[in-house]
Design a protein around this motif. Structure first.
Motif, PDB file in Angstrom:
ATOM      1  N   PRO A   6       0.796  -1.222   0.000  1.00 17.48           N
ATOM      2  CA  PRO A   6       0.000   0.000   0.000  1.00 17.48           C
ATOM      3  C   PRO A   6       0.833   1.278   0.000  1.00 17.48           C
ATOM      4  CG  PRO A   6      -0.782  -1.538   1.663  1.00 17.48           C
ATOM      5  CD  PRO A   6       0.480  -2.101   1.099  1.00 17.48           C
ATOM      6  N   THR A   7       2.071   1.221   0.524  1.00 21.65           N
ATOM      7  CA  THR A   7       2.893   2.425   0.595  1.00 21.65           C
ATOM      8  C   THR A   7       3.693   2.667  -0.682  1.00 21.65           C
ATOM      9  OG1 THR A   7       4.682   1.173   1.601  1.00 21.65           O
ATOM     10  CG2 THR A   7       3.125   2.263   3.085  1.00 21.65           C
ATOM     11  N   GLU A   8       3.767   1.679  -1.579  1.00 22.15           N
ATOM     12  CA  GLU A   8       4.514   1.843  -2.823  1.00 22.15           C
ATOM     13  C   GLU A   8       3.635   2.472  -3.890  1.00 22.15           C
ATOM     14  OE1 GLU A   8       6.528  -1.585  -4.228  1.00 22.15           O
ATOM     15  OE2 GLU A   8       7.313  -2.079  -2.264  1.00 22.15           O
ATOM     16  N   SER A   9       4.261   3.233  -4.785  1.00 22.22           N
ATOM     17  CA  SER A   9       3.502   3.871  -5.855  1.00 22.22           C
ATOM     18  C   SER A   9       3.588   3.085  -7.157  1.00 22.22           C
ATOM     19  CB  SER A   9       3.999   5.302  -6.067  1.00 22.22           C
ATOM     20  OG  SER A   9       5.360   5.269  -6.448  1.00 22.22           O
ATOM     21  N   TYR A  10       4.310   1.969  -7.179  1.00 26.00           N
ATOM     22  CA  TYR A  10       4.437   1.163  -8.379  1.00 26.00           C
ATOM     23  C   TYR A  10       4.719  -0.283  -8.003  1.00 26.00           C
ATOM     24  CZ  TYR A  10       9.416   1.179  -7.465  1.00 26.00           C
ATOM     25  OH  TYR A  10      10.640   1.011  -6.889  1.00 26.00           O
ATOM     26  N   CYS A  11       4.554  -1.177  -8.961  1.00 26.21           N
ATOM     27  CA  CYS A  11       4.913  -2.574  -8.780  1.00 26.21           C
ATOM     28  C   CYS A  11       6.250  -2.816  -9.454  1.00 26.21           C
ATOM     29  CB  CYS A  11       3.888  -3.484  -9.444  1.00 26.21           C
ATOM     30  SG  CYS A  11       2.321  -3.550  -8.598  1.00 26.21           S
ATOM     31  N   PRO A  12       7.151  -3.544  -8.839  1.00 25.06           N
ATOM     32  CA  PRO A  12       8.410  -3.865  -9.500  1.00 25.06           C
ATOM     33  C   PRO A  12       8.162  -4.826 -10.665  1.00 25.06           C
ATOM     34  CG  PRO A  12       8.236  -5.014  -7.424  1.00 25.06           C
ATOM     35  CD  PRO A  12       7.055  -4.090  -7.504  1.00 25.06           C
ATOM     36  N   ALA A  13       8.948  -4.733 -11.699  1.00 25.52           N
ATOM     37  CA  ALA A  13       8.805  -5.625 -12.848  1.00 25.52           C
ATOM     38  C   ALA A  13       9.166  -7.040 -12.427  1.00 25.52           C
ATOM     39  CB  ALA A  13       9.705  -5.165 -13.979  1.00 25.52           C
ATOM     40  N   PRO A  14       8.251  -7.987 -12.568  1.00 26.05           N
ATOM     41  CA  PRO A  14       8.522  -9.350 -12.112  1.00 26.05           C
ATOM     42  C   PRO A  14       9.577 -10.055 -12.953  1.00 26.05           C
ATOM     43  CG  PRO A  14       6.446  -9.246 -13.274  1.00 26.05           C
ATOM     44  CD  PRO A  14       6.916  -7.834 -13.121  1.00 26.05           C
ATOM     45  N   ALA A  15       9.823  -9.590 -14.168  1.00 23.93           N
ATOM     46  CA  ALA A  15      10.786 -10.249 -15.029  1.00 23.93           C
ATOM     47  C   ALA A  15      12.224  -9.846 -14.723  1.00 23.93           C
ATOM     48  CB  ALA A  15      10.477  -9.934 -16.489  1.00 23.93           C
ATOM     49  N   ALA A  16      12.426  -8.791 -13.987  1.00 26.01           N
ATOM     50  CA  ALA A  16      13.782  -8.329 -13.702  1.00 26.01           C
ATOM     51  C   ALA A  16      14.492  -9.324 -12.794  1.00 26.01           C
ATOM     52  CB  ALA A  16      13.752  -6.955 -13.041  1.00 26.01           C
ATOM     53  N   PRO A  17      15.679  -9.771 -13.175  1.00 25.53           N
ATOM     54  CA  PRO A  17      16.413 -10.724 -12.342  1.00 25.53           C
ATOM     55  C   PRO A  17      16.770 -10.132 -10.981  1.00 25.53           C
ATOM     56  CG  PRO A  17      17.383 -10.547 -14.528  1.00 25.53           C
ATOM     57  CD  PRO A  17      16.361  -9.469 -14.410  1.00 25.53           C
ATOM     58  N   ALA A  18      16.796 -10.979  -9.964  1.00 30.00           N
ATOM     59  CA  ALA A  18      17.096 -10.535  -8.612  1.00 30.00           C
ATOM     60  C   ALA A  18      18.562 -10.133  -8.466  1.00 30.00           C
ATOM     61  CB  ALA A  18      16.764 -11.635  -7.617  1.00 30.00           C
ATOM     62  N   ARG A  19      19.459 -10.821  -9.148  1.00 27.89           N
ATOM     63  CA  ARG A  19      20.886 -10.541  -9.058  1.00 27.89           C
ATOM     64  C   ARG A  19      21.421 -10.389 -10.474  1.00 27.89           C
ATOM     65  NH1 ARG A  19      25.684 -13.963  -8.717  1.00 27.89           N
ATOM     66  NH2 ARG A  19      24.258 -15.611  -9.248  1.00 27.89           N
ATOM     67  N   VAL A  20      21.821  -9.192 -10.828  1.00 24.84           N
ATOM     68  CA  VAL A  20      22.302  -8.902 -12.178  1.00 24.84           C
ATOM     69  C   VAL A  20      23.800  -9.166 -12.254  1.00 24.84           C
ATOM     70  CG1 VAL A  20      22.577  -7.107 -13.916  1.00 24.84           C
ATOM     71  CG2 VAL A  20      20.510  -7.195 -12.545  1.00 24.84           C
ATOM     72  N   VAL A  21      24.206  -9.888 -13.283  1.00 24.73           N
ATOM     73  CA  VAL A  21      25.607 -10.150 -13.552  1.00 24.73           C
ATOM     74  C   VAL A  21      25.992  -9.318 -14.767  1.00 24.73           C
ATOM     75  CG1 VAL A  21      27.297 -11.899 -14.187  1.00 24.73           C
ATOM     76  CG2 VAL A  21      25.435 -12.480 -12.645  1.00 24.73           C
ATOM     77  N   ALA A  22      27.075  -8.574 -14.654  1.00 23.35           N
ATOM     78  CA  ALA A  22      27.501  -7.709 -15.755  1.00 23.35           C
ATOM     79  C   ALA A  22      28.010  -8.525 -16.937  1.00 23.35           C
ATOM     80  CB  ALA A  22      28.593  -6.758 -15.273  1.00 23.35           C
ATOM     81  N   GLY A  23      27.825  -7.981 -18.129  1.00 20.26           N
ATOM     82  CA  GLY A  23      28.341  -8.603 -19.354  1.00 20.26           C
ATOM     83  C   GLY A  23      29.510  -7.781 -19.831  1.00 20.26           C
ATOM     84  N   PRO A  24      30.107  -8.019 -20.933  1.00 20.23           N
ATOM     85  CA  PRO A  24      29.797  -9.071 -21.895  1.00 20.23           C
ATOM     86  C   PRO A  24      30.328 -10.421 -21.438  1.00 20.23           C
ATOM     87  CG  PRO A  24      31.582  -7.692 -22.735  1.00 20.23           C
ATOM     88  CD  PRO A  24      31.171  -7.151 -21.390  1.00 20.23           C
ATOM     89  N   PRO A  25      29.946 -11.509 -21.970  1.00 18.68           N
ATOM     90  CA  PRO A  25      28.921 -11.647 -23.002  1.00 18.68           C
ATOM     91  C   PRO A  25      27.528 -11.430 -22.416  1.00 18.68           C
ATOM     92  CG  PRO A  25      29.675 -13.806 -22.328  1.00 18.68           C
ATOM     93  CD  PRO A  25      30.527 -12.798 -21.590  1.00 18.68           C
ATOM     94  N   TYR A  26      26.632 -10.971 -23.239  1.00 18.40           N
ATOM     95  CA  TYR A  26      25.280 -10.670 -22.802  1.00 18.40           C
ATOM     96  C   TYR A  26      24.335 -11.818 -23.143  1.00 18.40           C
ATOM     97  CZ  TYR A  26      27.081  -6.002 -22.136  1.00 18.40           C
ATOM     98  OH  TYR A  26      27.810  -4.935 -21.701  1.00 18.40           O
ATOM     99  N   ALA A  27      23.364 -12.025 -22.264  1.00 11.83           N
ATOM    100  CA  ALA A  27      22.377 -13.073 -22.473  1.00 11.83           C
ATOM    101  C   ALA A  27      21.385 -12.649 -23.537  1.00 11.83           C
ATOM    102  CB  ALA A  27      21.643 -13.352 -21.163  1.00 11.83           C
ATOM    103  N   ASP A  28      20.791 -13.630 -24.206  1.00 13.35           N
ATOM    104  CA  ASP A  28      19.750 -13.351 -25.188  1.00 13.35           C
ATOM    105  C   ASP A  28      18.398 -13.303 -24.484  1.00 13.35           C
ATOM    106  OD1 ASP A  28      21.553 -13.343 -27.285  1.00 13.35           O
ATOM    107  OD2 ASP A  28      21.281 -15.476 -27.698  1.00 13.35           O
ATOM    108  N   CYS A  29      17.507 -12.449 -24.978  1.00 11.89           N
ATOM    109  CA  CYS A  29      16.151 -12.321 -24.444  1.00 11.89           C
ATOM    110  C   CYS A  29      15.401 -13.633 -24.634  1.00 11.89           C
ATOM    111  CB  CYS A  29      15.434 -11.182 -25.173  1.00 11.89           C
ATOM    112  SG  CYS A  29      13.712 -10.966 -24.686  1.00 11.89           S
ATOM    113  N   LEU A  30      14.684 -14.070 -23.623  1.00  7.03           N
ATOM    114  CA  LEU A  30      13.926 -15.314 -23.717  1.00  7.03           C
ATOM    115  C   LEU A  30      12.684 -15.167 -24.587  1.00  7.03           C
ATOM    116  CD1 LEU A  30      14.189 -16.579 -20.050  1.00  7.03           C
ATOM    117  CD2 LEU A  30      15.459 -17.345 -22.052  1.00  7.03           C
TER     118      LEU A  30
END
Length: 63
Positions: A6-30
């Protein structure tokens, strides 16, 4: 899946990974196969910015 707090003004994107690993190489979109902003070792679902935005629109809070 968690709903918005209730206190947030938006919902976080559920597709965003919890732990981001820097590239390169970069992953392909599913969804479309284009390169993403995430390294290949990023766990979870990785989407390109366009597909990530579309997924957020589909799952956005309605209230």
């Amino acid at each position: 899946m968690d709903q918005c707090e209730p206190t947030e003004s938006y919902c976080p994107a559920p597709a965003a990974p919890a732990r981001v690993v820097a590239g390169p190489p970069y992953a392909d979109c599913l969804e479309c196969g284009k390169p993403t902003e995430y390294g290949v070792r990023t766990p979870g679902v990785v989407l390109c910015p366009v597909c990530e935005w579309q997924e957020a629109q589909r799952t956005a809070c309605s209230g």
